[in-house]
Design a protein around this motif. Structure first.
Motif, PDB file in Angstrom:
ATOM      1  N   ASP A  52       0.865  -1.159  -0.034  1.00  9.27           N
ATOM      2  CA  ASP A  52       0.072  -0.118  -0.082  1.00  9.27           C
ATOM      3  C   ASP A  52       0.780   1.075   0.126  1.00  9.27           C
ATOM      4  OD1 ASP A  52      -2.199   1.855   0.123  1.00  9.27           O
ATOM      5  OD2 ASP A  52      -3.003   0.976   1.958  1.00  9.27           O
ATOM      6  N   GLU A  53       1.070   1.860  -1.155  1.00  5.85           N
ATOM      7  CA  GLU A  53       1.968   2.956  -1.319  1.00  5.85           C
ATOM      8  C   GLU A  53       2.963   2.755  -0.538  1.00  5.85           C
ATOM      9  OE1 GLU A  53       0.099   6.825  -1.600  1.00  5.85           O
ATOM     10  OE2 GLU A  53      -1.943   5.890  -1.832  1.00  5.85           O
ATOM     11  N   PRO A  54       3.946   1.899  -0.975  1.00  2.31           N
ATOM     12  CA  PRO A  54       5.015   1.330  -0.157  1.00  2.31           C
ATOM     13  C   PRO A  54       6.253   2.433   0.016  1.00  2.31           C
ATOM     14  CG  PRO A  54       5.109   0.228  -2.086  1.00  2.31           C
ATOM     15  CD  PRO A  54       3.860   0.794  -1.983  1.00  2.31           C
ATOM     16  N   PHE A  55       6.326   3.165  -1.112  1.00  3.89           N
ATOM     17  CA  PHE A  55       7.689   4.042  -1.380  1.00  3.89           C
ATOM     18  C   PHE A  55       6.965   5.454  -1.280  1.00  3.89           C
ATOM     19  CE2 PHE A  55       7.997   0.481  -4.625  1.00  3.89           C
ATOM     20  CZ  PHE A  55       8.472  -0.393  -3.545  1.00  3.89           C
ATOM     21  N   LEU A  64      15.002   9.272  -5.225  1.00  2.00           N
ATOM     22  CA  LEU A  64      16.247   8.343  -5.364  1.00  2.00           C
ATOM     23  C   LEU A  64      16.210   6.978  -5.004  1.00  2.00           C
ATOM     24  CD1 LEU A  64      18.722   8.477  -7.336  1.00  2.00           C
ATOM     25  CD2 LEU A  64      20.074   9.234  -5.325  1.00  2.00           C
ATOM     26  N   THR A  65      15.531   7.173  -3.273  1.00  2.00           N
ATOM     27  CA  THR A  65      15.464   5.875  -2.584  1.00  2.00           C
ATOM     28  C   THR A  65      14.203   5.267  -3.273  1.00  2.00           C
ATOM     29  OG1 THR A  65      16.071   7.418  -0.761  1.00  2.00           O
ATOM     30  CG2 THR A  65      15.112   5.398  -0.132  1.00  2.00           C
ATOM     31  N   ARG A  66      13.103   5.667  -3.597  1.00  2.00           N
ATOM     32  CA  ARG A  66      12.225   5.288  -4.146  1.00  2.00           C
ATOM     33  C   ARG A  66      12.639   4.492  -5.092  1.00  2.00           C
ATOM     34  NH1 ARG A  66       8.010   9.315  -4.518  1.00  2.00           N
ATOM     35  NH2 ARG A  66       8.651  10.057  -6.281  1.00  2.00           N
ATOM     36  N   ALA A  67      13.447   5.032  -6.064  1.00  3.14           N
ATOM     37  CA  ALA A  67      13.744   4.293  -7.338  1.00  3.14           C
ATOM     38  C   ALA A  67      14.752   2.966  -7.086  1.00  3.14           C
ATOM     39  CB  ALA A  67      14.582   5.173  -8.129  1.00  3.14           C
ATOM     40  N   HIS A  68      15.334   3.063  -5.860  1.00  2.00           N
ATOM     41  CA  HIS A  68      16.058   1.979  -5.561  1.00  2.00           C
ATOM     42  C   HIS A  68      15.355   0.749  -5.136  1.00  2.00           C
ATOM     43  CE1 HIS A  68      20.183   4.487  -4.976  1.00  2.00           C
ATOM     44  NE2 HIS A  68      20.065   3.892  -6.126  1.00  2.00           N
ATOM     45  N   LEU A  69      14.466   1.317  -4.363  1.00  2.00           N
ATOM     46  CA  LEU A  69      13.382   0.458  -3.700  1.00  2.00           C
ATOM     47  C   LEU A  69      12.698  -0.379  -4.835  1.00  2.00           C
ATOM     48  CD1 LEU A  69      13.702   1.748  -0.792  1.00  2.00           C
ATOM     49  CD2 LEU A  69      12.150  -0.229  -0.279  1.00  2.00           C
TER      50      LEU A  69
END
Ligand code: ADP
Ligand code: MG
Length: 291
Positions: free
Chosen positions: A164-167, A173-178
């Motif tokens: 549920d909207e985990p990122f 940038l962190t979102r892209a890595h995850l």
């Protein structure tokens, strides 16, 4: 026999309020294949989390229901693990201990102590957190906390991972890595995944199919869109491709041009908007075939 893993059929959700019941969802229908990555996108408050909570078994639908592997969902179960926007880790436990808590609940009597340790470490490795096993939540970044939350969910060996909207709370940038980690994990484990997001690029990059919800109240599935791009996907390479941009455009069009507010559209008498009713009904029929 097809490989339908999860089936949401005729789901209505009425929440009790002081002014009477509030119908958040009406006639939500969706079939998800085994190993499929489905994103649910829609405007804030339309009912995305409610759908996910019903699949998780945390909410009971007012009408209709969810079938998983041919069996009705009547409550939460270890085969469906959830990852929330806010990591929901216990602050007094280390990353390792947070995962251990879930592992002990699920594998007590089935795995030895040493096997549990290996399993926890294995899952921490999957999310690239094996270097910070013994740090507590307040000693690690937001992205790292989300990684631990994902490791905890994966350690339950779920067939279906619900995100549920985990990122949503992370920097770009962190979102892209995850996102890359989640793509890797799905390639490795082949779980069925359902992710709520309001990020169009995230939906296109990760999904096999994007489910677009109409605005509430009485929200339902407005359109679904197949994302026909081979996997693994490289974010830079795909972002330059035609399919990526077509999908992106389709989702944006749905979100910005046609909010598909079912109740309003159906009640409108004006000639121009009657066509919307027809279009809506047609899109619903198409969905029923596709979904
Ligand atoms: N427990 C609840 N009681 C009353 N209304 C609720 C409850 N949970 C959600 N809602 C309402 O249902 C609608 C959908 O909520 P939600 O599923 O959280 O939306 P989303 O996740 O798409 O932002 C909203 O109007 C919200 O206010
Ligand atoms: Mg939500």
């Amino acid at each position: 026999m097809n490989n339908i893993h999860l089936e949401i059929t005729g789901v209505n959700m009425d929440f009790p309020t002081p002014n009477g019941p509030f119908r958040a969802l009406e006639d939500v229908n969706l079939k998800v294949l085994k190993g499929e990555f489905v994103s649910i996108i829609g405007h804030s408050g339309c009912g995305k989390s409610t759908v996910l909570n019903i699949v998780a078994g945390l909410y009971q639908a007012t009408a209709g229901g969810v079938i998983l592997n041919g069996k009705e969902v009547i409550g939460p179960g270890p085969e469906r693990a959830m990852v929330f926007q806010n990591h929901s880790l216990l602050p007094w436990l280390t990353a390792y201990e947070n995962v251990e808590l879930a592992v002990k609940t699920i594998f007590k009597g089935k795995k030895s102590k040493a096997e549990m340790k290996d399993w926890i470490e294995h899952n921490m490795k999957l999310v690239h957190m094996d270097h910070a096993l013994h740090k507590r939540p307040d000693e690690i970044s937001g992205g790292m906390k989300q990684r631990v939350g994902i490791a905890r969910a994966l350690a339950m060996e779920p067939e279906v991972l619900l995100l549920d909207e985990p990122f949503g709370a992370l920097d770009a940038l962190t979102r892209a890595h995850l996102q890359d980690s989640v793509m890797e994990i799905q390639a490795d484990l082949g779980n069925t995944m359902m992710m709520v997001t309001h990020d169009v690029d995230e939906a296109v990059l990760l999904s096999d199919r994007i489910v677009m919800m109409t605005n509430g109240p009485a929200a339902c599935v407005g359109e679904t869109l197949h994302v026909d791009m081979p996997k693994p996907r490289d974010r830079i390479a795909v972002s330059e491709g035609k399919e990526y941009n077509n999908c992106r455009h389709e989702v944006l069009r749905f979100l910005y041009e046609r909010h598909g507010k079912k109740v309003e559209v159906l009640e409108t008498k004006e000639e121009g908007q009657k066509n919307d009713v027809v279009n809506f009904k047609q899109s619903k029929q198409i969905n029923n075939k596709v979904a």
